[in-house]
Design a protein around this motif. Structure first.
Motif, PDB file in Angstrom:
ATOM      1  N   GLN A  55      -3.156   4.450  11.453  1.00 20.26           N
ATOM      2  CA  GLN A  55      -4.516   4.197  10.976  1.00 20.26           C
ATOM      3  C   GLN A  55      -5.398   3.960  12.180  1.00 20.26           C
ATOM      4  O   GLN A  55      -5.077   3.126  13.029  1.00 20.26           O
ATOM      5  CB  GLN A  55      -4.527   2.994  10.039  1.00 20.26           C
ATOM      6  N   GLU A  77       4.911   8.222  13.542  1.00 19.23           N
ATOM      7  CA  GLU A  77       4.451   7.762  12.240  1.00 19.23           C
ATOM      8  C   GLU A  77       2.923   7.909  12.138  1.00 19.23           C
ATOM      9  O   GLU A  77       2.223   7.964  13.140  1.00 19.23           O
ATOM     10  CB  GLU A  77       4.839   6.299  12.025  1.00 19.23           C
ATOM     11  N   ARG A  78       2.450   7.977  10.888  1.00 22.24           N
ATOM     12  CA  ARG A  78       1.015   8.063  10.684  1.00 22.24           C
ATOM     13  C   ARG A  78       0.351   6.767  11.144  1.00 22.24           C
ATOM     14  O   ARG A  78       0.813   5.669  10.811  1.00 22.24           O
ATOM     15  CB  ARG A  78       0.725   8.331   9.213  1.00 22.24           C
ATOM     16  N   ARG A 111      -6.932   2.970  -2.492  1.00 27.13           N
ATOM     17  CA  ARG A 111      -6.512   2.813  -3.897  1.00 27.13           C
ATOM     18  C   ARG A 111      -7.042   1.484  -4.398  1.00 27.13           C
ATOM     19  O   ARG A 111      -6.641   0.428  -3.935  1.00 27.13           O
ATOM     20  CB  ARG A 111      -4.991   2.832  -4.001  1.00 27.13           C
ATOM     21  N   GLU A 140      -4.291  -0.066   5.775  1.00 18.12           N
ATOM     22  CA  GLU A 140      -2.971   0.473   6.097  1.00 18.12           C
ATOM     23  C   GLU A 140      -2.727   1.676   5.200  1.00 18.12           C
ATOM     24  O   GLU A 140      -3.199   1.725   4.073  1.00 18.12           O
ATOM     25  CB  GLU A 140      -1.889  -0.576   5.860  1.00 18.12           C
ATOM     26  N   ALA A 141      -1.959   2.632   5.699  1.00 13.00           N
ATOM     27  CA  ALA A 141      -1.761   3.898   4.988  1.00 13.00           C
ATOM     28  C   ALA A 141      -1.248   3.694   3.564  1.00 13.00           C
ATOM     29  O   ALA A 141      -1.592   4.439   2.647  1.00 13.00           O
ATOM     30  CB  ALA A 141      -0.812   4.790   5.778  1.00 13.00           C
ATOM     31  N   ILE A 142      -0.430   2.680   3.369  1.00 11.31           N
ATOM     32  CA  ILE A 142       0.163   2.449   2.048  1.00 11.31           C
ATOM     33  C   ILE A 142      -0.893   2.160   0.990  1.00 11.31           C
ATOM     34  O   ILE A 142      -0.663   2.379  -0.206  1.00 11.31           O
ATOM     35  CB  ILE A 142       1.188   1.294   2.120  1.00 11.31           C
ATOM     36  N   ASN A 143      -2.069   1.715   1.409  1.00  9.59           N
ATOM     37  CA  ASN A 143      -3.141   1.382   0.467  1.00  9.59           C
ATOM     38  C   ASN A 143      -4.090   2.535   0.202  1.00  9.59           C
ATOM     39  O   ASN A 143      -5.116   2.344  -0.460  1.00  9.59           O
ATOM     40  CB  ASN A 143      -3.933   0.186   0.992  1.00  9.59           C
ATOM     41  N   GLY A 190      -4.813   6.848  -0.753  1.00 14.15           N
ATOM     42  CA  GLY A 190      -4.305   8.022  -1.437  1.00 14.15           C
ATOM     43  C   GLY A 190      -5.296   9.162  -1.335  1.00 14.15           C
ATOM     44  O   GLY A 190      -6.227   9.137  -0.541  1.00 14.15           O
ATOM     45  N   TRP A 243      -4.766  12.049  -0.240  1.00 16.21           N
ATOM     46  CA  TRP A 243      -4.624  12.714   1.063  1.00 16.21           C
ATOM     47  C   TRP A 243      -4.783  14.220   0.885  1.00 16.21           C
ATOM     48  O   TRP A 243      -4.243  14.821  -0.031  1.00 16.21           O
ATOM     49  CB  TRP A 243      -3.243  12.454   1.647  1.00 16.21           C
ATOM     50  N   GLN A 264      -1.564  11.642  12.929  1.00 19.87           N
ATOM     51  CA  GLN A 264      -0.113  11.723  13.079  1.00 19.87           C
ATOM     52  C   GLN A 264       0.218  12.781  14.113  1.00 19.87           C
ATOM     53  O   GLN A 264      -0.190  13.937  13.988  1.00 19.87           O
ATOM     54  CB  GLN A 264       0.553  12.049  11.741  1.00 19.87           C
TER      55      GLN A 264
END
Length: 129
Positions: free
Chosen positions: A46, A43-44, A102, A112-115, A117, A119, A38
Motif C-alpha cells: 500500500q 507482496e502487494r 470495503r 491495508e490491502a485486506i480492507n 476490493g 481490484w 506489486q
C-alpha cells in the motif's frame, strides 16, 4: 463493479508520471481509495490512500517509501482518483493498482490491502536507471 488504473509507462530516474483510476459501475465519492503496487516476487504494498470527501475529510496518507514524492488526489465530479509520481526511482518499478475500500475504511489506520476490493487490472510503471 471494478476500478481501472492507467497512465503507466517507461520513465527515467527522476522523471514523473500521473496515474489515473476510473470506476465503472459505481461512484467513487463515498469510498476511501487506495493505490497499491506489486513488484515481481514481492507482496502487494500500500503506497497511498485517500478518504472520502463525503462523510469524511478527504485526508491522505502515504507509505514512507513514497512520502514527499507521490501525491494522491480525487476529483469526485469526474469519478477519478489520481496518483502524481515525481522524482521516480528504479525501486518504484512495479504494477500499480487502485482499489476501493470495503465499507468504512479509516485513513490511515485502515489503509491495508485486506480492507480493499474492486481490484482491476493494474498499470505497469518502469523506471530506468
Amino acid at each position: 463493479v471494478q476500478l481501472q488504473a492507467s497512465g503507466g509507462g517507461l520513465v527515467q530516474t527522476g522523471g514523473s508520471l500521473r496515474l489515473s483510476c476510473v470506476a465503472s459501475g459505481f461512484s467513487l465519492n463515498r469510498y476511501t481509495i487506495g493505490w497499491f503496487r506489486q513488484s515481481t516476487g514481492e507482496e502487494r504494498e500500500q503506497i497511498a490512500c485517500i478518504a472520502s470527501n463525503t462523510g469524511s475529510d478527504g485526508s491522505a496518507t502515504y507509505a514512507g517509501s513514497v512520502r514527499g514524492r507521490f501525491t494522491i488526489s480525487r476529483d469526485d465530479a469526474k469519478n477519478m482518483v489520481y496518483l502524481q509520481m515525481n522524482n521516480l526511482k528504479p525501486e518504484d518499478t512495479a504494477t500499480y493498482y487502485c482499489a476501493a475500500g470495503r465499507g468504512t475504511v479509516v485513513v490511515p489506520t485502515g489503509c491495508e490491502a485486506i480492507n480493499f476490493g474492486s481490484w482491476g487490472q493494474g498499470t505497469q510503471v518502469t523506471v530506468s536507471s
